[in-house]
Design a protein around this motif. Structure first.
Motif, PDB file in Angstrom:
ATOM      1  N   LYS A 102      11.402 -15.307   0.210  1.00 28.54           N
ATOM      2  CA  LYS A 102      10.347 -15.684  -0.670  1.00 28.54           C
ATOM      3  C   LYS A 102       8.819 -14.881  -0.188  1.00 28.54           C
ATOM      4  CE  LYS A 102      11.305 -19.554  -3.508  1.00 28.54           C
ATOM      5  NZ  LYS A 102      12.013 -19.127  -4.765  1.00 28.54           N
ATOM      6  N   GLN A 103       9.865 -13.466   0.779  1.00 28.66           N
ATOM      7  CA  GLN A 103       8.674 -13.519   0.964  1.00 28.66           C
ATOM      8  C   GLN A 103       8.017 -12.246   0.342  1.00 28.66           C
ATOM      9  OE1 GLN A 103      10.168 -11.287   4.618  1.00 28.66           O
ATOM     10  NE2 GLN A 103      10.250 -13.210   6.162  1.00 28.66           N
ATOM     11  N   GLU A 104       9.017 -11.591  -0.189  1.00 22.86           N
ATOM     12  CA  GLU A 104       8.304 -10.250  -1.089  1.00 22.86           C
ATOM     13  C   GLU A 104       7.701 -11.016  -2.451  1.00 22.86           C
ATOM     14  OE1 GLU A 104       8.552  -7.152  -1.409  1.00 22.86           O
ATOM     15  OE2 GLU A 104       9.892  -7.278   0.467  1.00 22.86           O
ATOM     16  N   THR A 105       7.457 -12.426  -3.033  1.00 18.46           N
ATOM     17  CA  THR A 105       6.898 -13.266  -3.588  1.00 18.46           C
ATOM     18  C   THR A 105       5.675 -13.395  -2.846  1.00 18.46           C
ATOM     19  OG1 THR A 105       8.914 -14.153  -4.744  1.00 18.46           O
ATOM     20  CG2 THR A 105       6.627 -15.598  -4.795  1.00 18.46           C
ATOM     21  N   LYS A 112       4.354 -11.772  -0.766  1.00 19.18           N
ATOM     22  CA  LYS A 112       3.343 -10.495  -0.555  1.00 19.18           C
ATOM     23  C   LYS A 112       2.852 -10.322  -1.520  1.00 19.18           C
ATOM     24  CE  LYS A 112       6.049  -7.436   3.195  1.00 19.18           C
ATOM     25  NZ  LYS A 112       7.264  -6.645   3.304  1.00 19.18           N
ATOM     26  N   GLU A 113       3.080  -9.892  -2.873  1.00 14.69           N
ATOM     27  CA  GLU A 113       3.106  -9.835  -4.363  1.00 14.69           C
ATOM     28  C   GLU A 113       1.586 -10.589  -4.226  1.00 14.69           C
ATOM     29  OE1 GLU A 113       5.916 -10.695  -7.117  1.00 14.69           O
ATOM     30  OE2 GLU A 113       7.017  -9.070  -6.670  1.00 14.69           O
ATOM     31  N   THR A 116      -0.956  -9.139  -2.070  1.00 14.96           N
ATOM     32  CA  THR A 116      -1.333  -7.899  -3.206  1.00 14.96           C
ATOM     33  C   THR A 116      -2.227  -8.864  -3.650  1.00 14.96           C
ATOM     34  OG1 THR A 116       0.101  -6.960  -2.507  1.00 14.96           O
ATOM     35  CG2 THR A 116      -0.857  -5.382  -4.361  1.00 14.96           C
TER      36      THR A 116
END
Length: 425
Positions: free
Chosen positions: A385-388, A390-391, A394
């Motif tokens: 879930k790290q990319e989610t 990060k988004e 942001t």
């Protein structure tokens, strides 16, 4: 004769803990409650500070039994040792203003401090824990006179101790859970309407309720929330499901007294409560200060530490940054000592930013801190879930001024916590 002598209780929650607590106080001793699950280094420090006459303990090895026996073997007694003695006469009762109880804070940095509490401190705070149930009755029509309370928080915690005292003096039943691992088993066996919760426990209860498994809660309907900030959506959803949810604010140094939010209105969900009439309140450069009978006597054998938080006029400086609205409702915005001061001179409250990350369900734990002169959000979550995440960060950053924007760092392990489960900064 134990008049004025320190008697330590080192045990999980149990009936004997309650009996011993009242017995020590009534005999004029000083009740000392310690967290039996601390490391030996921490326990050795606290025991050395209080110099106990006796240590009542449950005999369980929590990780340092051998060290405890080696250092204090002759002073160790079982929790039910009172059964072997004849009832004593109440001739040495503690004075109203005398030291009655020592409870140790669990700070996020440095050594814990022994908070000295008197009978006056404790009983001056009692209305703050009893009067709000009139609001429960008013809002719901429930007969709170017949309620039982489940105590799942450990008795070395001020919230659990004030619950024990307040419910005992009013004749209510108190049910004890000594291990959260068996929370549902104990709740199922002991019908309870009221319970003080911390965030991790509330999330578990919330999950059951939202999945239609309310029968597991065996009549639980009133939740008091303290020790941390709670997700307003969870609180709102629980209220919609028929629970009465109250928020409270207090510290060990104030005998748990401070503010109580029994309003069920959405506009007050983020408030820790209406200020209590038992104390005076003021803001000193944004820091909440309190003065009144519930305020501690000071820190044990630490006059310098006491002078740092209680000024010459008797005001206790809580360390919490707050605002109090005209209607008396209080809102916490951060901790004075946690404030990050950037090279630009800007002040940033990490708690303010952490609240903005709460809506992201994929974030399991998060601490905002300064790293390499930048604001860093240290996050523990499922690696997938790290990319989610990060988004999401942001997106949050887009709504913040440049100096408050966060860089993201992930932890492979759950974030470290102190003995009371609070995240370490």
């Amino acid at each position: 004769d134990i008049k004025g002598r320190r008697i330590v209780l080192l045990s999980r929650n149990c009936y004997e803990f309650c009996v011993a607590s009242f017995g020590i106080i009534l005999a004029g001793g000083v009740l000392v409650t310690l967290n039996q699950k601390k490391t030996w280094d921490e326990l050795e420090y606290e025991l050395g500070l209080v110099e106990p006459a006796l240590i009542l303990n449950d005999g369980i090895d929590y990780g340092c039994r051998a060290e405890l026996e080696a250092a204090y073997g002759p002073k160790l007694r079982p929790m039910d040792c009172y059964k072997d003695t004849a009832p004593g006469e109440l001739t040495n009762c503690v004075g109203h203003d005398d030291l009655m109880m020592l409870m140790f804070t669990s700070g996020t940095t440095g050594r814990s401090k022994g908070v000295m509490l008197s009978q006056k401190n404790l009983f001056s705070a009692m209305p703050a824990f009893l009067d709000p149930f009139d609001d429960v009755k008013k809002y719901t029509g429930w007969n709170t006179d017949e309620f039982s309370s489940l105590s799942a928080l450990p008795m070395f915690h001020i919230s659990a101790m004030t619950s024990l005292v307040s419910w005992s003096i009013t004749g209510h039943s108190i049910n004890l859970c000594n291990n959260l691992k068996y929370f549902y088993r104990d709740l199922g066996a002991m019908h309870s309407e009221v319970m003080a919760v911390v965030p991790v426990l509330l999330k578990s209860i919330y999950s059951d309720v939202m999945k239609g498994r309310r029968d597991r809660l065996n009549g639980l309907c009133v939740l008091t929330c303290g020790a941390a900030m709670f997700d307003p959506k969870i609180l709102s959803d629980m209220m919609e499901k028929g629970f009465f949810v109250a928020q409270m604010y207090g510290l060990t140094e104030t005998c748990g007294d401070g503010a109580w939010n029994s309003s069920q209105e959405a506009k007050y969900l983020t408030s820790v409560g209406h200020v209590d009439l038992s104390c005076e309140y003021k803001l000193d450069d944004g820091e909440l200060c309190m003065r009144g009978d519930p305020i501690m006597l000071g820190y044990y054998k630490d006059p310098e530490g006491t002078a740092e938080v209680i000024d010459a006029d008797g005001w206790f400086h809580t360390g919490d940054i707050a605002r109090v609205e005209e209607d008396g409702y209080m809102y916490l915005t951060g901790r004075k000592k946690n404030v990050i001061i950037l090279d630009s001179g800007e002040n940033v409250s990490p708690e303010e930013l952490e609240k903005l990350l709460v809506p992201c369900a994929d974030i399991q734990e998060c601490i905002v801190k300064e790293k390499n002169k930048k604001i860093c959000a240290l996050i523990y979550c499922d690696p997938a879930k790290q990319e989610t995440v990060k988004e999401f960060v942001t997106g949050v950053n887009r709504g913040l001024p440049l100096y408050k924007r966060m860089v993201t760092e992930f932890s492979a392990q759950p974030l470290p916590r102190n003995a009371m489960g609070k995240l370490l900064r």
